[in-house]
Design a protein around this motif. Structure first.
Motif, PDB file in Angstrom:
ATOM      1  N   VAL A   1      -1.577 -39.882  22.264  1.00 10.08           N
ATOM      2  CA  VAL A   1      -2.151 -40.978  21.469  1.00 10.08           C
ATOM      3  C   VAL A   1      -3.181 -40.424  20.489  1.00 10.08           C
ATOM      4  O   VAL A   1      -3.217 -40.812  19.312  1.00 10.08           O
ATOM      5  N   LYS A   2      -3.998 -39.474  20.934  1.00 14.34           N
ATOM      6  CA  LYS A   2      -5.035 -38.911  20.060  1.00 14.34           C
ATOM      7  C   LYS A   2      -4.427 -38.115  18.919  1.00 14.34           C
ATOM      8  O   LYS A   2      -4.972 -38.069  17.818  1.00 14.34           O
TER       9      LYS A   2
ATOM     10  N   LYS B   1      -1.678 -36.296  29.437  1.00 16.01           N
ATOM     11  CA  LYS B   1      -0.715 -36.014  28.368  1.00 16.01           C
ATOM     12  C   LYS B   1      -0.501 -37.239  27.473  1.00 16.01           C
ATOM     13  O   LYS B   1      -0.308 -37.104  26.263  1.00 16.01           O
ATOM     14  N   LEU B   2      -0.547 -38.424  28.091  1.00 16.91           N
ATOM     15  CA  LEU B   2      -0.414 -39.670  27.334  1.00 16.91           C
ATOM     16  C   LEU B   2      -1.586 -39.812  26.364  1.00 16.91           C
ATOM     17  O   LEU B   2      -1.399 -40.116  25.174  1.00 16.91           O
ATOM     18  N   HIS B   3      -2.797 -39.555  26.835  1.00 19.70           N
ATOM     19  CA  HIS B   3      -3.978 -39.662  25.968  1.00 19.70           C
ATOM     20  C   HIS B   3      -3.936 -38.581  24.879  1.00 19.70           C
ATOM     21  O   HIS B   3      -4.289 -38.847  23.732  1.00 19.70           O
ATOM     22  N   GLU B   4      -3.503 -37.376  25.247  1.00 18.99           N
ATOM     23  CA  GLU B   4      -3.374 -36.316  24.223  1.00 18.99           C
ATOM     24  C   GLU B   4      -2.408 -36.760  23.128  1.00 18.99           C
ATOM     25  O   GLU B   4      -2.659 -36.564  21.944  1.00 18.99           O
TER      26      GLU B   4
END
Lengths: 293, 293
Positions: A45-46, A40-43
């Motif tokens: 950031v993206k 969820k963190l990477h989603e």
């Protein structure tokens, strides 16, 4: 060999590479939690595509929020509260059967050892504010009265402060008490009409609310914890539906079913019986406890 | 009136209710960022379904991580690093045109005012470690050499420590220097073979890595910042492909294109010319700069 096979990080495979490192984790639950958080963190950031400066702002915000937290102040809990996370965790952990009273957040002002008082006692110890009487019934979802239920109540005063926020100004245990039901499940006690109040807004969370155009207020309410053998413990509030902030509680604690009728009573005879001035306020509210799981 | 219309929070509408409060935000970018953060945070909570105790553990982790951060130590940056967030932000902000050298994270050990040295200088000031010579060319994506490019280099020593971590043990500015290319774009300097090292693992992040079954090591590398008029600044590393941690960098900084050939040379004559013992190490690595945007 492909970069992906060697486990090198790219924008595209970032989640798989990072979570792929956790294959030796001993604690399966922790591994699962970190898999979801990483994904969820990477989603996020993206989707956000932060600049390096924005990323550094976020790091600084987290540092400052941590530095504000101590034994007396929990700025990260406040952050969880104003982003609706605390209420979401409450909702997930308190899915009640149909007909049972709904829960809401505990909040930071509960005191464990409030005195047990006889039914009808006045929890207002300083005669300050507008008199109010609260009464109702505690039943199970089967409609039967709950005997020996302990009702732990606490509230802010007519200026929006809890006793623990005004030590030396309010008497100790002002506007707190425990009441125990009899076989009829009935309860009643006397108090004063509480007022809305702001959550602490001089820190990072207050600044964030300001930037989001949000106010820091919680609508007027009374807190309750109800405990009884054979039933689930219920932590909840009842709210004044006419409060100016009823539709915009800073911590999202309000639920439709927790609106109580704060009713103004002009009745000098009843006022005299209650040792109240006239007019006074009256709330009738019934609690329905879910059977223990 | 429906609960949703009144803006009351439920498990189902939690994102809309919380982000709906931001309609008066002045800063459109901040509003967008908080919309994404809130949505992803709620998605994570709904998927994880944390218990109240797990939620409190998360709050404590954030508090402790904040308390560890100060002028000298940035535990939240470390958290961002080991979850791949720092590399993701780097990747998003450094999408290079085809053929240009790739970037990687800056890391915490850069020093702004390293001395400018003549080409060929030895940046190892304490004669400690295995001798190494590094050379190559700086060109544009058009293949033309870049004149007057400043190459800022820094690295850990043969025990995995930077000078700033061993003040009083290593000389100041040990294994750091700036070099300036001429019209041929060529560079060369002397150093020692760096060693892998652990990121600080005595805090909350180190404990988290341990629970995930992860080690804290970064494979051996040299850091570079390349600056030249008319070109994008490049912040990157070159890595030893034979390092034991090359496939598992704790901060995900390795990219296929950043693997350099660390070549062992048995040639007493060349060693003597370089004032090295024999054998010594040799790296040939060319940098390709993207045109300024």
């Amino acid at each position: 060999m492909e970069a992906h096979e060697k486990g090198f990080f790219t924008e595209e495979n970032s989640v798989e590479v990072v979570t792929g490192r956790n294959k030796n984790a001993q604690d399966a639950r922790f591994k699962q939690v970190m898999e979801v958080i990483t994904r969820k963190l990477h989603e996020a950031v993206k989707e956000i595509e932060p600049t390096q400066d924005e990323w550094l702002e976020a790091i600084k915000f987290l540092n400052q929020t941590g530095h504000l937290s101590n034994e007396w102040r929990q700025e990260f809990i406040l952050l969880s509260d104003v982003l609706g996370v605390s209420m979401l965790v409450d909702a997930i952990n308190n899915r009640k059967p149909s007909g049972a009273s709904e829960s809401t957040v505990l909040g930071p002002f509960h005191v464990a050892d409030a005195p047990e008082l006889p039914m009808g006692a006045n929890i207002c110890l300083d005669q300050k504010g507008e008199d109010m009487v609260i009464y109702g019934r505690v039943t199970g979802t089967d409609g039967k009265p709950v005997d020996n239920a302990v009702i732990d109540v606490w509230q802010a005063n007519d200026e929006g402060f809890y006793d623990v926020q005004q030590q030396g100004i309010q008497p100790d245990f002002n506007l707190r008490g425990m009441f125990r039901t009899g076989p009829d499940g009935r309860y009643w006690f006397r108090a004063v009409k509480p007022r809305f109040y702001p959550i602490p807004d001089d820190g990072t969370v207050g600044k964030m609310l300001g930037k989001l155009g949000r106010h820091p207020y919680r609508p007027a309410h009374l807190h309750f914890i109800l405990k009884a053998g054979g039933y689930e413990t219920l932590t909840t509030h009842i709210f004044d539906p006419h409060d100016p902030y009823i539709d915009s509680d800073a911590v999202f604690g309000v639920k439709e079913s927790l609106l109580a009728d704060f009713h103004k009573v002009h009745d000098p005879k009843r006022a005299a019986e209650l040792q109240f001035a006239s007019p006074f306020w009256e709330i009738s509210y019934d609690f329905v406890l879910a059977p223990a799981r």
